[in-house]
Design a protein around this motif. Structure first.
Motif, mmCIF file in Angstrom:
data_model
loop_
_atom_site.group_PDB
_atom_site.id
_atom_site.type_symbol
_atom_site.label_atom_id
_atom_site.label_comp_id
_atom_site.label_asym_id
_atom_site.label_seq_id
_atom_site.Cartn_x
_atom_site.Cartn_y
_atom_site.Cartn_z
ATOM 1 N N GLU A 96 0.752 -1.238 0.054
ATOM 2 C CA GLU A 96 -0.139 -0.029 0.040
ATOM 3 C C GLU A 96 0.971 1.301 -0.059
ATOM 4 O O GLU A 96 0.549 2.323 -0.663
ATOM 5 C CB GLU A 96 -0.818 -0.158 1.092
ATOM 6 N N GLU A 97 1.944 1.265 0.662
ATOM 7 C CA GLU A 97 2.924 2.572 0.915
ATOM 8 C C GLU A 97 3.743 2.616 -0.273
ATOM 9 O O GLU A 97 4.014 3.852 -0.858
ATOM 10 C CB GLU A 97 3.781 2.297 1.921
ATOM 11 N N VAL A 98 4.124 1.573 -1.239
ATOM 12 C CA VAL A 98 5.007 1.673 -2.191
ATOM 13 C C VAL A 98 4.300 0.660 -3.213
ATOM 14 O O VAL A 98 4.994 -0.182 -3.783
ATOM 15 C CB VAL A 98 6.532 1.128 -1.992
ATOM 16 N N PRO A 99 3.252 1.122 -3.792
ATOM 17 C CA PRO A 99 2.495 0.216 -4.815
ATOM 18 C C PRO A 99 3.244 0.074 -6.184
ATOM 19 O O PRO A 99 3.153 -0.984 -6.874
ATOM 20 C CB PRO A 99 1.241 1.279 -5.175
ATOM 21 N N GLU A 100 4.282 1.236 -6.438
ATOM 22 C CA GLU A 100 4.891 0.974 -7.807
ATOM 23 C C GLU A 100 6.132 -0.026 -7.725
ATOM 24 O O GLU A 100 6.752 -0.286 -8.824
ATOM 25 C CB GLU A 100 5.482 2.591 -8.094
ATOM 26 N N GLN A 101 6.590 -0.566 -6.538
ATOM 27 C CA GLN A 101 7.569 -1.458 -6.422
ATOM 28 C C GLN A 101 7.148 -2.798 -6.840
ATOM 29 O O GLN A 101 6.182 -3.250 -6.125
ATOM 30 C CB GLN A 101 8.298 -1.385 -4.927
ATOM 31 N N THR A 102 7.803 -3.437 -7.575
ATOM 32 C CA THR A 102 7.512 -4.930 -7.879
ATOM 33 C C THR A 102 7.741 -5.793 -6.904
ATOM 34 O O THR A 102 6.983 -6.993 -6.624
ATOM 35 C CB THR A 102 8.060 -5.395 -9.430
ATOM 36 N N GLY A 103 8.852 -5.993 -6.238
ATOM 37 C CA GLY A 103 9.546 -6.857 -5.349
ATOM 38 C C GLY A 103 8.635 -7.211 -4.142
ATOM 39 O O GLY A 103 8.242 -8.267 -3.952
ATOM 40 N N PRO A 104 7.908 -6.148 -3.308
ATOM 41 C CA PRO A 104 7.206 -6.474 -2.443
ATOM 42 C C PRO A 104 5.996 -7.021 -2.880
ATOM 43 O O PRO A 104 5.340 -7.844 -2.368
ATOM 44 C CB PRO A 104 6.862 -5.064 -1.607
ATOM 45 N N ARG A 105 5.416 -6.496 -4.136
ATOM 46 C CA ARG A 105 4.169 -7.189 -4.525
ATOM 47 C C ARG A 105 4.312 -8.474 -4.970
ATOM 48 O O ARG A 105 3.314 -9.342 -4.904
ATOM 49 C CB ARG A 105 3.580 -6.278 -5.921
ATOM 50 N N LEU A 106 5.252 -8.619 -5.640
ATOM 51 C CA LEU A 106 5.671 -10.080 -5.979
ATOM 52 C C LEU A 106 5.632 -10.936 -4.906
ATOM 53 O O LEU A 106 5.525 -12.230 -4.931
ATOM 54 C CB LEU A 106 6.923 -10.292 -6.919
ATOM 55 N N LEU A 107 6.323 -10.657 -3.878
ATOM 56 C CA LEU A 107 6.480 -11.543 -2.476
ATOM 57 C C LEU A 107 5.178 -11.838 -2.037
ATOM 58 O O LEU A 107 4.875 -12.894 -1.468
ATOM 59 C CB LEU A 107 7.697 -10.922 -1.672
ATOM 60 N N LEU A 108 4.481 -10.747 -1.966
ATOM 61 C CA LEU A 108 3.052 -10.712 -1.339
ATOM 62 C C LEU A 108 2.420 -11.735 -2.282
ATOM 63 O O LEU A 108 1.566 -12.673 -1.650
ATOM 64 C CB LEU A 108 2.189 -9.541 -1.320
ATOM 65 N N ALA A 109 2.334 -11.928 -3.553
ATOM 66 C CA ALA A 109 1.643 -12.889 -4.195
ATOM 67 C C ALA A 109 2.104 -14.035 -4.072
ATOM 68 O O ALA A 109 1.401 -14.995 -3.952
ATOM 69 C CB ALA A 109 1.704 -12.556 -5.898
ATOM 70 N N ARG A 110 3.523 -14.429 -3.804
ATOM 71 C CA ARG A 110 3.825 -15.712 -3.648
ATOM 72 C C ARG A 110 3.659 -16.226 -2.175
ATOM 73 O O ARG A 110 3.178 -17.329 -2.014
ATOM 74 C CB ARG A 110 5.253 -15.581 -3.642
ATOM 75 N N ALA A 111 3.283 -15.220 -1.179
ATOM 76 C CA ALA A 111 3.043 -15.446 0.239
ATOM 77 C C ALA A 111 1.387 -15.919 -0.086
ATOM 78 O O ALA A 111 1.019 -17.112 0.769
ATOM 79 C CB ALA A 111 3.020 -14.427 1.169
ATOM 80 N N TYR A 112 0.760 -15.344 -0.768
ATOM 81 C CA TYR A 112 -0.804 -15.716 -0.902
ATOM 82 C C TYR A 112 -0.871 -17.015 -1.555
ATOM 83 O O TYR A 112 -1.374 -17.737 -1.228
ATOM 84 C CB TYR A 112 -1.457 -14.501 -1.893
ATOM 85 N N TYR A 113 -0.111 -17.260 -2.614
ATOM 86 C CA TYR A 113 -0.038 -18.646 -3.344
ATOM 87 C C TYR A 113 0.355 -19.608 -2.406
ATOM 88 O O TYR A 113 -0.564 -20.783 -2.383
ATOM 89 C CB TYR A 113 1.070 -18.385 -4.513
ATOM 90 N N HIS A 114 1.255 -19.612 -1.666
ATOM 91 C CA HIS A 114 1.678 -20.683 -0.757
ATOM 92 C C HIS A 114 0.741 -20.690 0.433
ATOM 93 O O HIS A 114 0.861 -21.918 1.100
ATOM 94 C CB HIS A 114 3.084 -20.433 -0.196
#
Length: 115
Positions: free
Chosen positions: A39-57
């Motif tokens: 939410e704070e840094v929506p333009e950064q791919t790294g945190p969003r990708l790790l979030l997606a991976r956490a959701y996936y797992h």
């Protein structure tokens, strides 16, 4: 009080904490930290990708799909996001929808033998 632990610190400290949770296979904990960070840094791919991976797992597949779609919309040649989106769709039984993403991910990495 518990929420403060997840939200405490600078963005860099929270990123590091999220990675520790993820590495420890505490995917729900990682997602709690990463959700606010994204939410704070929506333009950064790294945190969003790790979030997606956490959701996936953690089998939160719709949430993973949402985050991955944001990434591939912004960066259509982000091969790992494409691969994860394809796998997420497959896990939901949406093989036909997953196929173009899987093919593109393979092409982007030069792995043409897979398809």
């Amino acid at each position: 009080m518990e929420t403060m632990y997840y939200d405490h610190g600078t963005p860099a400290e929270r990123w590091e904490r999220a990675q520790l949770f993820f590495d420890a296979k505490d995917y729900a904990g990682a997602a709690r930290v990463l959700g606010k960070l994204v939410e704070e840094v929506p333009e950064q791919t790294g945190p969003r990708l790790l979030l997606a991976r956490a959701y996936y797992h953690s089998a939160q597949l719709r949430r993973a799909e949402t985050e991955l779609r944001v990434i591939v919309e912004r960066d259509p040649v982000e091969h790992y996001a494409r691969l994860m989106l394809g796998r997420t769709l497959q896990r939901q039984g949406r093989d036909e929808e997953a196929e173009p993403h899987m093919r593109l991910a393979s092409a982007l990495t030069g792995d043409f033998e897979q398809f």
